[in-house]
Design a protein around this motif. Structure first.
Motif, PDB file in Angstrom:
ATOM      1  N   GLN A  84       1.003  -0.876  -0.119  1.00 55.84           N
ATOM      2  CA  GLN A  84       0.367  -0.389   0.099  1.00 55.84           C
ATOM      3  C   GLN A  84       0.885   1.025   0.028  1.00 55.84           C
ATOM      4  O   GLN A  84       0.315   2.342  -0.847  1.00 55.84           O
ATOM      5  N   ALA A  85       2.336   1.001   0.812  1.00 56.59           N
ATOM      6  CA  ALA A  85       2.354   2.631   0.240  1.00 56.59           C
ATOM      7  C   ALA A  85       3.230   3.048  -0.563  1.00 56.59           C
ATOM      8  O   ALA A  85       4.129   3.947  -1.259  1.00 56.59           O
ATOM      9  N   ASN A  86       3.848   1.512  -0.888  1.00 50.69           N
ATOM     10  CA  ASN A  86       4.646   2.039  -2.147  1.00 50.69           C
ATOM     11  C   ASN A  86       3.948   1.899  -3.744  1.00 50.69           C
ATOM     12  O   ASN A  86       4.019   2.644  -4.756  1.00 50.69           O
ATOM     13  N   GLY A  87       2.033   2.222  -3.462  1.00 49.49           N
ATOM     14  CA  GLY A  87       0.798   2.372  -4.124  1.00 49.49           C
ATOM     15  C   GLY A  87       0.989   1.258  -5.089  1.00 49.49           C
ATOM     16  O   GLY A  87       0.803   0.914  -6.503  1.00 49.49           O
ATOM     17  N   TRP A  88       1.608  -0.171  -4.591  1.00 52.11           N
ATOM     18  CA  TRP A  88       1.411  -1.639  -5.708  1.00 52.11           C
ATOM     19  C   TRP A  88      -0.317  -1.723  -5.471  1.00 52.11           C
ATOM     20  O   TRP A  88      -1.020  -1.174  -4.224  1.00 52.11           O
ATOM     21  N   PRO A  89      -0.701  -2.204  -6.580  1.00 43.71           N
ATOM     22  CA  PRO A  89      -1.982  -3.137  -6.518  1.00 43.71           C
ATOM     23  C   PRO A  89      -2.227  -3.956  -5.150  1.00 43.71           C
ATOM     24  O   PRO A  89      -1.280  -4.799  -4.884  1.00 43.71           O
ATOM     25  N   LEU A  90      -3.183  -4.444  -4.791  1.00 40.27           N
ATOM     26  CA  LEU A  90      -3.505  -5.204  -3.205  1.00 40.27           C
ATOM     27  C   LEU A  90      -4.784  -6.264  -4.133  1.00 40.27           C
ATOM     28  O   LEU A  90      -5.975  -5.528  -4.217  1.00 40.27           O
ATOM     29  N   SER A  91      -5.029  -6.713  -3.596  1.00 42.51           N
ATOM     30  CA  SER A  91      -5.516  -7.992  -3.528  1.00 42.51           C
ATOM     31  C   SER A  91      -7.081  -7.514  -1.840  1.00 42.51           C
ATOM     32  O   SER A  91      -6.505  -7.267  -1.573  1.00 42.51           O
ATOM     33  N   GLU A  92      -8.237  -8.307  -2.154  1.00 45.11           N
ATOM     34  CA  GLU A  92      -9.076  -8.024  -1.440  1.00 45.11           C
ATOM     35  C   GLU A  92      -8.879  -8.505  -0.288  1.00 45.11           C
ATOM     36  O   GLU A  92      -9.221  -7.142   0.745  1.00 45.11           O
ATOM     37  N   SER A  93      -8.296  -8.929   0.370  1.00 41.17           N
ATOM     38  CA  SER A  93      -7.344  -9.608   1.909  1.00 41.17           C
ATOM     39  C   SER A  93      -5.912  -9.006   1.541  1.00 41.17           C
ATOM     40  O   SER A  93      -5.815  -8.040   2.850  1.00 41.17           O
ATOM     41  N   GLN A  94      -4.692  -8.086   1.175  1.00 40.00           N
ATOM     42  CA  GLN A  94      -4.056  -7.718   1.504  1.00 40.00           C
ATOM     43  C   GLN A  94      -4.533  -5.811   1.555  1.00 40.00           C
ATOM     44  O   GLN A  94      -4.305  -5.558   2.259  1.00 40.00           O
ATOM     45  N   ARG A  95      -5.776  -5.785   0.824  1.00 40.52           N
ATOM     46  CA  ARG A  95      -6.218  -4.078   1.408  1.00 40.52           C
ATOM     47  C   ARG A  95      -6.960  -4.326   2.296  1.00 40.52           C
ATOM     48  O   ARG A  95      -7.107  -3.372   3.308  1.00 40.52           O
ATOM     49  N   LEU A  96      -7.612  -4.914   3.011  1.00 42.78           N
ATOM     50  CA  LEU A  96      -8.345  -5.556   4.449  1.00 42.78           C
ATOM     51  C   LEU A  96      -6.934  -5.139   5.522  1.00 42.78           C
ATOM     52  O   LEU A  96      -7.346  -4.903   6.482  1.00 42.78           O
ATOM     53  N   ALA A  97      -5.821  -6.089   5.458  1.00 40.80           N
ATOM     54  CA  ALA A  97      -4.863  -6.460   6.255  1.00 40.80           C
ATOM     55  C   ALA A  97      -4.229  -4.965   6.216  1.00 40.80           C
ATOM     56  O   ALA A  97      -4.156  -4.149   7.821  1.00 40.80           O
ATOM     57  N   ALA A  98      -4.063  -3.894   5.046  1.00 42.06           N
ATOM     58  CA  ALA A  98      -3.392  -3.154   5.516  1.00 42.06           C
ATOM     59  C   ALA A  98      -4.252  -1.521   6.092  1.00 42.06           C
ATOM     60  O   ALA A  98      -3.438  -0.999   6.598  1.00 42.06           O
ATOM     61  N   GLN A  99      -6.056  -1.961   5.773  1.00 39.25           N
ATOM     62  CA  GLN A  99      -6.373  -1.142   6.901  1.00 39.25           C
ATOM     63  C   GLN A  99      -6.446  -2.067   8.149  1.00 39.25           C
ATOM     64  O   GLN A  99      -7.365  -1.551   8.839  1.00 39.25           O
ATOM     65  N   GLY A 100      -5.890  -2.738   8.574  1.00 38.29           N
ATOM     66  CA  GLY A 100      -6.164  -2.951  10.293  1.00 38.29           C
ATOM     67  C   GLY A 100      -6.471  -4.404  10.650  1.00 38.29           C
ATOM     68  O   GLY A 100      -7.207  -4.577  11.739  1.00 38.29           O
ATOM     69  N   ASP A 101      -7.462  -5.186   9.391  1.00 38.65           N
ATOM     70  CA  ASP A 101      -8.007  -6.600   9.914  1.00 38.65           C
ATOM     71  C   ASP A 101      -7.441  -7.222  10.750  1.00 38.65           C
ATOM     72  O   ASP A 101      -5.874  -7.888   9.410  1.00 38.65           O
ATOM     73  N   SER A 102      -6.985  -6.985  11.204  1.00 40.76           N
ATOM     74  CA  SER A 102      -5.749  -8.349  12.229  1.00 40.76           C
ATOM     75  C   SER A 102      -6.076  -9.683  13.230  1.00 40.76           C
ATOM     76  O   SER A 102      -5.548 -10.206  14.202  1.00 40.76           O
ATOM     77  N   ALA A 103      -7.596 -10.032  12.783  1.00 40.17           N
ATOM     78  CA  ALA A 103      -7.711 -10.812  13.230  1.00 40.17           C
ATOM     79  C   ALA A 103      -7.311 -12.733  13.108  1.00 40.17           C
ATOM     80  O   ALA A 103      -7.062 -12.732  14.703  1.00 40.17           O
ATOM     81  N   HIS A 104      -6.629 -12.684  12.403  1.00 45.31           N
ATOM     82  CA  HIS A 104      -5.517 -13.905  11.946  1.00 45.31           C
ATOM     83  C   HIS A 104      -4.251 -13.726  13.190  1.00 45.31           C
ATOM     84  O   HIS A 104      -3.814 -14.629  13.739  1.00 45.31           O
ATOM     85  N   VAL A 105      -4.003 -12.400  13.203  1.00 43.96           N
ATOM     86  CA  VAL A 105      -3.113 -11.976  14.319  1.00 43.96           C
ATOM     87  C   VAL A 105      -3.256 -12.616  16.155  1.00 43.96           C
ATOM     88  O   VAL A 105      -2.673 -13.330  16.581  1.00 43.96           O
ATOM     89  N   ARG A 106      -4.566 -11.521  15.873  1.00 42.49           N
ATOM     90  CA  ARG A 106      -4.911 -12.063  17.581  1.00 42.49           C
ATOM     91  C   ARG A 106      -6.044 -13.515  17.558  1.00 42.49           C
ATOM     92  O   ARG A 106      -5.417 -13.538  19.088  1.00 42.49           O
ATOM     93  N   ILE A 107      -6.596 -13.973  16.991  1.00 39.36           N
ATOM     94  CA  ILE A 107      -7.339 -15.433  17.127  1.00 39.36           C
ATOM     95  C   ILE A 107      -5.979 -16.366  17.395  1.00 39.36           C
ATOM     96  O   ILE A 107      -5.924 -16.937  18.366  1.00 39.36           O
ATOM     97  N   SER A 108      -4.337 -16.550  16.206  1.00 44.14           N
ATOM     98  CA  SER A 108      -3.326 -16.738  16.680  1.00 44.14           C
ATOM     99  C   SER A 108      -2.908 -16.809  17.404  1.00 44.14           C
ATOM    100  O   SER A 108      -2.215 -18.272  18.600  1.00 44.14           O
TER     101      SER A 108
END
Length: 133
Positions: A84-108
């Protein structure tokens, strides 16, 4: 929240995961090294490994796997932030992760904590099993 603040928090999660991996690996190595002292006398005077130790090994292994899962989830988020910082294209899951979706981190991370506590309790149980009576 700034990119830097997000990555610092994620790096702290990563440091804890690495410490859990080190502690669990050390506990496994320690118990295997002194396995002859961690046995109990069973029927017909046959020595066998205490049941609590088997449980501890399973939970220690599970904590290691969950810590690796945490590190993988952190890497996914950090890569998404970099893209995201480099302006490269993001997939939907990458976009969510860049917006702060850290559910996988919290669960694990939570599962790592639960497995680690279960391993410690199993080691305590082993100590009780092996205590002179």
């Amino acid at each position: 929240m700034t990119e830097l603040a997000k990555s610092k928090g994620l790096k702290a999660y990563g440091q804890v995961a690495k410490q859990v991996i080190t502690l669990c690996s050390s506990a496994i190595a320690f118990t295997v090294t002194f396995l002859d002292k961690l046995t109990v006398l069973g029927k017909n005077d046959v020595r066998h490994v205490a049941t609590g130790l088997y449980a501890a090994w399973v939970f220690l292994g599970l904590a290691i796997v969950c810590s690796l899962w945490t590190l993988t989830a952190i890497t996914r988020i950090l890569v998404s932030l970099d893209r995201q910082a480099n302006g490269w294209p993001l997939s939907e899951s990458q976009r969510l992760a860049a917006q702060g979706d850290s559910a996988h981190v919290r669960i694990s991370a939570f599962m790592t904590f639960v497995a680690f506590i279960a391993a410690i309790l199993s080691l305590i149980w082993t100590g009780v099993q092996l205590a002179p009576q």
